[in-house]
Write a protein that holds these residues in place. Structure first.
Motif, PDB file in Angstrom:
ATOM      1  N   THR A 119       0.835  -1.412   0.072  1.00  0.00           N
ATOM      2  CA  THR A 119       0.058   0.063   0.138  1.00  0.00           C
ATOM      3  C   THR A 119       0.777   1.291   0.041  1.00  0.00           C
ATOM      4  O   THR A 119       1.894   1.074   0.395  1.00  0.00           O
ATOM      5  CB  THR A 119      -0.797  -0.026   1.278  1.00  0.00           C
ATOM      6  OG1 THR A 119      -0.209  -0.042   2.393  1.00  0.00           O
ATOM      7  CG2 THR A 119      -1.889  -1.014   1.141  1.00  0.00           C
ATOM      8  N   ALA A 120       0.229   2.179  -0.289  1.00  0.00           N
ATOM      9  CA  ALA A 120       0.887   3.457  -0.477  1.00  0.00           C
ATOM     10  C   ALA A 120      -0.109   4.818  -0.446  1.00  0.00           C
ATOM     11  O   ALA A 120      -1.240   4.456  -0.606  1.00  0.00           O
ATOM     12  CB  ALA A 120       1.824   3.850  -1.756  1.00  0.00           C
ATOM     13  N   ARG A 121       0.555   5.717   0.072  1.00  0.00           N
ATOM     14  CA  ARG A 121      -0.281   7.021   0.391  1.00  0.00           C
ATOM     15  C   ARG A 121       0.180   8.309  -0.321  1.00  0.00           C
ATOM     16  O   ARG A 121       1.405   8.454  -0.478  1.00  0.00           O
ATOM     17  CB  ARG A 121      -0.660   7.169   1.563  1.00  0.00           C
ATOM     18  CG  ARG A 121       0.526   7.810   2.608  1.00  0.00           C
ATOM     19  CD  ARG A 121       0.084   8.177   3.734  1.00  0.00           C
ATOM     20  NE  ARG A 121       1.435   8.250   4.827  1.00  0.00           N
ATOM     21  CZ  ARG A 121       2.250   9.269   4.846  1.00  0.00           C
ATOM     22  NH1 ARG A 121       1.748  10.305   4.135  1.00  0.00           N
ATOM     23  NH2 ARG A 121       3.386   9.144   5.460  1.00  0.00           N
ATOM     24  N   ILE A 122      -0.395   9.315  -0.699  1.00  0.00           N
ATOM     25  CA  ILE A 122      -0.058  10.515  -1.228  1.00  0.00           C
ATOM     26  C   ILE A 122      -0.165  11.483  -0.262  1.00  0.00           C
ATOM     27  O   ILE A 122      -1.181  11.559   0.580  1.00  0.00           O
ATOM     28  CB  ILE A 122      -0.900  10.939  -2.370  1.00  0.00           C
ATOM     29  CG1 ILE A 122      -0.988   9.818  -3.597  1.00  0.00           C
ATOM     30  CG2 ILE A 122      -0.611  12.505  -2.964  1.00  0.00           C
ATOM     31  CD1 ILE A 122      -1.843  10.428  -4.632  1.00  0.00           C
ATOM     32  N   PRO A 123       0.913  12.036   0.385  1.00  0.00           N
ATOM     33  CA  PRO A 123       0.962  12.759   1.715  1.00  0.00           C
ATOM     34  C   PRO A 123       0.321  14.373   1.371  1.00  0.00           C
ATOM     35  O   PRO A 123       0.036  14.484   0.297  1.00  0.00           O
ATOM     36  CB  PRO A 123       2.521  13.063   1.891  1.00  0.00           C
ATOM     37  CG  PRO A 123       3.241  12.835   0.578  1.00  0.00           C
ATOM     38  CD  PRO A 123       2.362  11.914  -0.107  1.00  0.00           C
ATOM     39  N   MET A 124      -0.361  14.472   2.540  1.00  0.00           N
ATOM     40  CA  MET A 124      -1.081  15.807   2.605  1.00  0.00           C
ATOM     41  C   MET A 124      -0.761  16.303   3.883  1.00  0.00           C
ATOM     42  O   MET A 124      -0.450  15.793   4.840  1.00  0.00           O
ATOM     43  CB  MET A 124      -2.510  15.397   2.520  1.00  0.00           C
ATOM     44  CG  MET A 124      -2.847  15.035   1.209  1.00  0.00           C
ATOM     45  SD  MET A 124      -4.825  14.649   1.043  1.00  0.00           S
ATOM     46  CE  MET A 124      -5.013  13.329   2.177  1.00  0.00           C
ATOM     47  N   MET A 125      -1.142  17.531   3.753  1.00  0.00           N
ATOM     48  CA  MET A 125      -0.800  18.546   5.167  1.00  0.00           C
ATOM     49  C   MET A 125      -1.946  17.959   6.270  1.00  0.00           C
ATOM     50  O   MET A 125      -3.098  17.593   6.038  1.00  0.00           O
ATOM     51  CB  MET A 125      -0.986  19.786   5.186  1.00  0.00           C
ATOM     52  CG  MET A 125       0.138  20.455   4.197  1.00  0.00           C
ATOM     53  SD  MET A 125       1.715  20.354   4.801  1.00  0.00           S
ATOM     54  CE  MET A 125       1.702  21.253   6.166  1.00  0.00           C
ATOM     55  N   PRO A 126      -1.409  17.276   7.653  1.00  0.00           N
ATOM     56  CA  PRO A 126      -2.499  17.237   8.545  1.00  0.00           C
ATOM     57  C   PRO A 126      -3.610  18.039   8.755  1.00  0.00           C
ATOM     58  O   PRO A 126      -3.356  19.173   8.909  1.00  0.00           O
ATOM     59  CB  PRO A 126      -1.513  17.149   9.839  1.00  0.00           C
ATOM     60  CG  PRO A 126      -0.046  16.951   9.267  1.00  0.00           C
ATOM     61  CD  PRO A 126       0.021  17.812   8.004  1.00  0.00           C
ATOM     62  N   GLY A 127      -4.533  17.349   8.696  1.00  0.00           N
ATOM     63  CA  GLY A 127      -5.991  18.121   8.988  1.00  0.00           C
ATOM     64  C   GLY A 127      -6.473  18.782   7.686  1.00  0.00           C
ATOM     65  O   GLY A 127      -7.414  19.578   7.707  1.00  0.00           O
ATOM     66  N   SER A 128      -5.642  18.714   6.671  1.00  0.00           N
ATOM     67  CA  SER A 128      -6.178  19.392   5.338  1.00  0.00           C
ATOM     68  C   SER A 128      -7.154  18.831   4.730  1.00  0.00           C
ATOM     69  O   SER A 128      -8.139  19.930   4.037  1.00  0.00           O
ATOM     70  CB  SER A 128      -4.854  19.760   4.630  1.00  0.00           C
ATOM     71  OG  SER A 128      -4.483  18.387   3.912  1.00  0.00           O
ATOM     72  N   ALA A 129      -7.481  17.749   4.337  1.00  0.00           N
ATOM     73  CA  ALA A 129      -8.434  17.096   3.929  1.00  0.00           C
ATOM     74  C   ALA A 129      -8.486  15.592   3.913  1.00  0.00           C
ATOM     75  O   ALA A 129      -7.430  14.933   4.391  1.00  0.00           O
ATOM     76  CB  ALA A 129      -7.999  17.332   2.156  1.00  0.00           C
ATOM     77  N   ARG A 130      -9.478  15.038   3.676  1.00  0.00           N
ATOM     78  CA  ARG A 130      -9.655  13.543   3.948  1.00  0.00           C
ATOM     79  C   ARG A 130      -8.723  12.801   2.939  1.00  0.00           C
ATOM     80  O   ARG A 130      -8.306  11.721   3.090  1.00  0.00           O
ATOM     81  CB  ARG A 130     -11.345  13.261   4.128  1.00  0.00           C
ATOM     82  CG  ARG A 130     -11.367  11.738   4.094  1.00  0.00           C
ATOM     83  CD  ARG A 130     -13.057  11.283   4.249  1.00  0.00           C
ATOM     84  NE  ARG A 130     -13.505  11.959   3.028  1.00  0.00           N
ATOM     85  CZ  ARG A 130     -13.841  11.271   1.885  1.00  0.00           C
ATOM     86  NH1 ARG A 130     -13.200  10.203   1.660  1.00  0.00           N
ATOM     87  NH2 ARG A 130     -14.696  11.731   0.993  1.00  0.00           N
TER      88      ARG A 130
END
Length: 153
Positions: A119-130
């Motif tokens: 599995t992999a994720r695309i990082p996002m700023m914490p709390g920015s979007a689901r």
């Protein structure tokens, strides 16, 4: 060879946009049913613009049908916001398969649990979007895989 897989996509314009990304990269688009729309709808063609007819498309009736062919396609990476590893940390090898879930709920938890090491994720700023829009996530991951595999070298 790059394979983009959308499992039970719900929104026609995301599929059309993913198709354009696939065309730009020379990738094959796999749609795994059930689909939340008809491929005959004008909205899919509109989202894909005049490119839709040229998209290398394969439609599968179910996950089980697709999964039976998956070993022959390449090493899969399953995308989920819950993964520990980022998509930048995945060593993509040609051929590779990028698997994305439904816009509303993502991939089934049992599938992710059975493939946790893939599995992999695309990082996002914490709390920015689901999550990111599906077609945006497809484009980011597909271009990273193409870069690592030397598609544009």
């Amino acid at each position: 060879v790059l394979h983009i897989v959308l499992v039970s996509p719900e929104i026609h314009w995301n599929t059309g946009n993913a198709g354009r990304t696939c065309l730009a990269l020379g990738a094959r688009l796999h749609l795994v049913g059930p689909l939340g729309f008809s491929l005959d709808e004008r909205h899919v063609r509109r989202a894909g613009l005049d490119y839709w007819e040229r998209v290398d498309l394969r439609v599968w009736p179910s996950w089980e049908a697709f999964q039976a062919e998956l070993p022959a396609l390449g090493a899969p990476t399953y995308f989920t916001a819950a993964a520990e590893r980022t998509y930048w940390d995945v060593p993509y090898r040609d051929p590779c398969v990028l698997v994305f879930g439904r816009e509303s709920v993502g991939l089934p938890p049992a599938l992710l649990a059975a493939n946790a090491d893939r599995t992999a994720r695309i990082p996002m700023m914490p709390g920015s979007a689901r999550s990111l829009n599906l077609s945006t996530a497809v484009a980011l991951a597909a271009y990273e895989a193409a870069r690592q595999c030397g598609t544009f070298a």
